[in-house]
Design an enzyme around this catalytic site. Structure first.
Site, short mmCIF file in Angstrom:
data_model
loop_
_atom_site.label_atom_id
_atom_site.label_comp_id
_atom_site.label_asym_id
_atom_site.label_seq_id
_atom_site.Cartn_x
_atom_site.Cartn_y
_atom_site.Cartn_z
N LYS A 34 0.84 -1.20 0.00
CA LYS A 34 0.00 0.00 0.00
C LYS A 34 0.88 1.26 0.00
CE LYS A 34 -0.38 -0.30 5.01
NZ LYS A 34 -1.11 -0.94 6.11
N ARG A 135 -10.00 -0.27 15.62
CA ARG A 135 -9.99 0.55 14.42
C ARG A 135 -10.99 -0.11 13.46
NH1 ARG A 135 -4.34 1.59 11.36
NH2 ARG A 135 -4.85 -0.55 10.75
N TYR A 262 16.11 30.04 8.51
CA TYR A 262 14.88 30.73 8.90
C TYR A 262 14.78 30.86 10.40
CZ TYR A 262 12.72 30.47 4.26
OH TYR A 262 12.43 30.64 2.96
N MET A 311 12.19 24.32 2.54
CA MET A 311 11.51 23.54 1.51
C MET A 311 12.49 22.83 0.56
SD MET A 311 8.54 24.67 -1.17
CE MET A 311 7.45 25.30 0.09
C1 LIG Z 1 -0.28 -1.97 6.68
C2 LIG Z 1 -0.83 -3.26 7.09
C3 LIG Z 1 0.02 -4.35 7.34
C4 LIG Z 1 1.52 -4.26 7.31
O1 LIG Z 1 2.03 -3.69 8.50
P1 LIG Z 1 3.60 -3.61 8.73
O2 LIG Z 1 3.80 -3.07 10.10
O3 LIG Z 1 4.13 -2.66 7.70
O4 LIG Z 1 4.14 -4.97 8.54
C5 LIG Z 1 -0.57 -5.56 7.65
N1 LIG Z 1 -1.91 -5.69 7.71
C6 LIG Z 1 -2.75 -4.67 7.50
C7 LIG Z 1 -4.20 -4.87 7.59
C8 LIG Z 1 -2.24 -3.42 7.19
O5 LIG Z 1 -3.08 -2.39 6.98
#
Ligand SMILES: *Cc1c(COP(=O)(O)O)cnc(C)c1O
Length: 367
Positions: A34, A135, A262, A311
């Site tokens: 992702k 969550r 800055y 930046m």
């Molecule tokens: C992002 C995610 C993972 C991976 O987590 P890591 O800590 O990067 O290994 C696994 N399962 C779900 C549902 C996730 O959203």
């Protein structure tokens, strides 16, 4: 031409996958790619992860890019799982035509799929249980309601049991009790119900072998990154895949007592030879690292960051590196300078740093 470059080591990603394989035996590996492969570039990461058993993504766009890559390369389709599922009925036809697997974590998603005609065959569904992270997921301890959800998911899958999954909130913390409670909660909820199991993220893989289940879901480890407070990705036995480099574009001498950058936030304690680096928060180098004692490597030698990150530019103290000059290579993070170290100075985790590298940064792939 700006100098900021992210060097992506595809060999490291490949070896990290093998390292996970070695730890999980014959469990299946859902490589989590992702957020554009944690900022490493989705397509290149998927190419390096040809030996994974499937891919986890957070958006239909990313899933589509994987399917397009498979077509271009003439590869057969691998399982691709939408980790947060779908939330709009117009997404369902794409889900079916791309042959995606989807997570169900909420009643609204059950209803959405129940309203949508199935293209035929079984649906591959993942049923997410909330075992304490609070969550996403159906409450694991509400046994009666879970039985109803399970029956609907079975119907949606035309009889195919779901992959039961949950997500750990604290597997990277020293105290294991939260995670062992989550594992127990999960085991109670799935007991006697058919279907494969998936619990472990990266920290779950290294810390809780008993929770490897049928599918592990590593993200960070694939990229050599860790979320442990006391261990870098390398110290976990994995190779950081991204090195962010740039160059010194100016060198100057400033007097003791003079301020840099800055706000004049940092005053020089001594006559200082100052290097200006072509890197800033516009590239994804964290402004929060300003004034926190972060270091960079200049031609491989550690040197302290000075003043505020801006930046496009940052400043480094070259007083103790007389050979450093315009053109010297500066490493911001990577194999030689743990991303986790900078993340600590910037009050974040390494994942956020690699995810935050911006589009103007050039990419160079190495094997
Ligand atoms: C992002 C995610 C993972 C991976 O987590 P890591 O800590 O990067 O290994 C696994 N399962 C779900 C549902 C996730 O959203």
């Amino acid at each position: 031409m700006r100098e900021a470059t992210a060097i992506i080591d595809l060999g490291a990603i490949r070896r990290n996958l093998q390292g996970i394989r070695a730890r999980v035996g014959n469990r299946r590996i859902l490589a989590v790619v992702k957020a554009d492969g944690y900022g490493h570039g989705l397509e290149r990461v998927v190419r390096a992860l040809r030996d994974a058993d499937g891919f986890g993504v957070a958006s239909l766009e990313d899933a589509t890019r994987i399917r397009q890559l498979e077509v271009r390369q003439g590869w057969s389709r691998k399982p691709v799982v939408l980790l947060s599922g779908v939330d709009e009925s117009r997404d369902v036809p794409l889900l079916e035509s791309l042959g995606l697997q989807t997570v169900l974590h909420d009643h609204s998603q059950l209803e959405l799929l129940e309203r949508s005609p199935r293209a035929g065959g079984h649906r591959h569904l993942w049923l997410k249980l909330d075992t304490g992270m609070h969550r996403l997921g159906f409450a694991a301890e509400q046994t009666d309601r879970l039985q109803q959800v399970y029956a609907r998911v079975l119907a949606l899958g035309a009889g195919r049991p779901p992959v039961w999954m949950t997500h750990f909130s604290s597997a990277d913390e020293a105290n294991p009790h939260v995670t062992t409670a989550q594992i127990d909660c999960f085991q109670r909820a799935v007991a006697g119900r058919p279907g494969l199991h998936s619990l472990a993220n990266s920290a779950g893989i290294t810390e809780f072998p008993a929770a490897h289940g049928d599918w592990v879901r590593p993200g960070g480890l694939l990229y050599g990154l860790s979320t442990f407070a006391d261990r870098t990705g390398a110290q976990c036995g994995f190779e950081p895949a991204m090195t962010l480099v740039s160059r010194i574009i100016a060198v100057k001498h400033i007097a003791a007592g003079a301020a840099v950058g800055y706000g004049g936030s940092e005053r020089m304690q001594r006559p200082t030879r100052l290097g200006i680096i072509s890197i800033g928060y516009g590239d994804g180098y964290p402004r929060h690292a300003s004034g926190q004692g972060a270091t960079v490597l200049v031609d491989g030698h550690p040197a302290p960051l000075l003043g505020r990150v801006s930046m496009d530019l940052s400043c480094v103290d070259l007083t103790d590196l007389p050979l450093a000059q315009v053109g010297s290579v500066v490493t911001l993070w990577g194999a030689a300078l743990p991303t986790e170290q900078l993340a600590r100075h910037a009050h974040t985790i390494s994942y956020e740093l690699t995810c935050g590298v911006t589009r103007r940064v050039a990419v160079r792939e190495i094997e």
